[in-house]
Write a protein that holds these residues in place. Structure first.
Motif, mmCIF file in Angstrom:
data_model
loop_
_atom_site.group_PDB
_atom_site.id
_atom_site.type_symbol
_atom_site.label_atom_id
_atom_site.label_comp_id
_atom_site.label_asym_id
_atom_site.label_seq_id
_atom_site.Cartn_x
_atom_site.Cartn_y
_atom_site.Cartn_z
ATOM 1 N N GLY A 63 0.762 -1.211 0.169
ATOM 2 C CA GLY A 63 -0.212 -0.106 -0.104
ATOM 3 C C GLY A 63 0.888 1.126 -0.038
ATOM 4 N N ILE A 64 1.809 1.218 0.660
ATOM 5 C CA ILE A 64 2.793 2.422 0.922
ATOM 6 C C ILE A 64 3.337 2.555 -0.328
ATOM 7 N N ASP A 66 2.218 1.601 -3.475
ATOM 8 C CA ASP A 66 1.325 2.155 -4.470
ATOM 9 C C ASP A 66 1.091 3.585 -4.123
ATOM 10 N N ARG A 67 0.841 3.994 -2.917
ATOM 11 C CA ARG A 67 0.576 5.496 -2.917
ATOM 12 C C ARG A 67 1.758 6.424 -3.593
ATOM 13 N N ALA A 68 3.105 5.800 -2.942
ATOM 14 C CA ALA A 68 4.234 6.632 -3.421
ATOM 15 C C ALA A 68 4.348 6.668 -5.012
ATOM 16 N N ALA A 70 1.937 6.528 -7.136
ATOM 17 C CA ALA A 70 0.832 7.134 -7.940
ATOM 18 C C ALA A 70 1.298 8.546 -7.932
ATOM 19 N N VAL A 71 2.170 9.114 -7.036
ATOM 20 C CA VAL A 71 2.515 10.662 -7.265
ATOM 21 C C VAL A 71 3.651 10.869 -8.027
#
Length: 150
Positions: A63-64, A66-68, A70-71
């Motif tokens: 999850g970490i 994926d979030r990183a 994504a930006v």
């Protein structure tokens, strides 16, 4: 002191680090999948990045990532400055400064990104995997006051 068996372990570790570095080159284009493959499947796996608190366990780590990812987009290959590293039996670590340029968040400009990174590797099912990665943006000296949270 090395011998063929020890030399083989170090060759395998350096190969794993090269693969890890390649996965980071892909990560800064916004694709976390190769990086995910480099990480341990153990529930002890941990990841801390500059965008949030650390996570533990495979689901949290993915999850970490994926979030990183994504930006990030359109990143350039990363350069790696090895500060230190050591391998003992089935564990190893490296400390590096990673430098790249990427489009971050909604920016249309490539922005320099420099990270201080500690990575811990372990042997898992005969392969070197990342057990822990901690990255932050501190790559130069800062005043003591920077530690004070307001």
């Amino acid at each position: 002191m090395g011998g063929p068996e020890v030399d083989q372990v170090f060759t395998e570790l350096e190969d794993a680090i090269a693969g890890y570095h390649h996965a980071l080159d892909v990560f800064v284009t916004g694709d976390p999948e190769p990086q995910k493959k480099m990480f341990s499947t153990s529930e002890d796996v941990t990841l801390g990045n500059p965008l949030g608190p650390p996570g533990r366990g495979r689901e949290a780590v993915e999850g970490i990532m994926d979030r990183a990812a994504a930006v990030l987009r359109d990143g350039e290959p990363t350069t790696f400055e090895r500060i230190s590293g050591r391998a003992v039996h089935d564990m190893a670590y490296i400390v590096e400064i990673e430098r790249t340029r990427a489009k971050v968040a909604g920016s249309s400009q490539l922005t320099p990104v420099a990270l201080r990174v500690t990575t811990v590797f372990c042997r898992e099912n005969g392969y070197w995997k990342v057990l822990h990665r901690q990255a932050d943006t501190i790559v130069s000296a800062r005043p003591a006051e920077s530690l004070i949270q307001s």
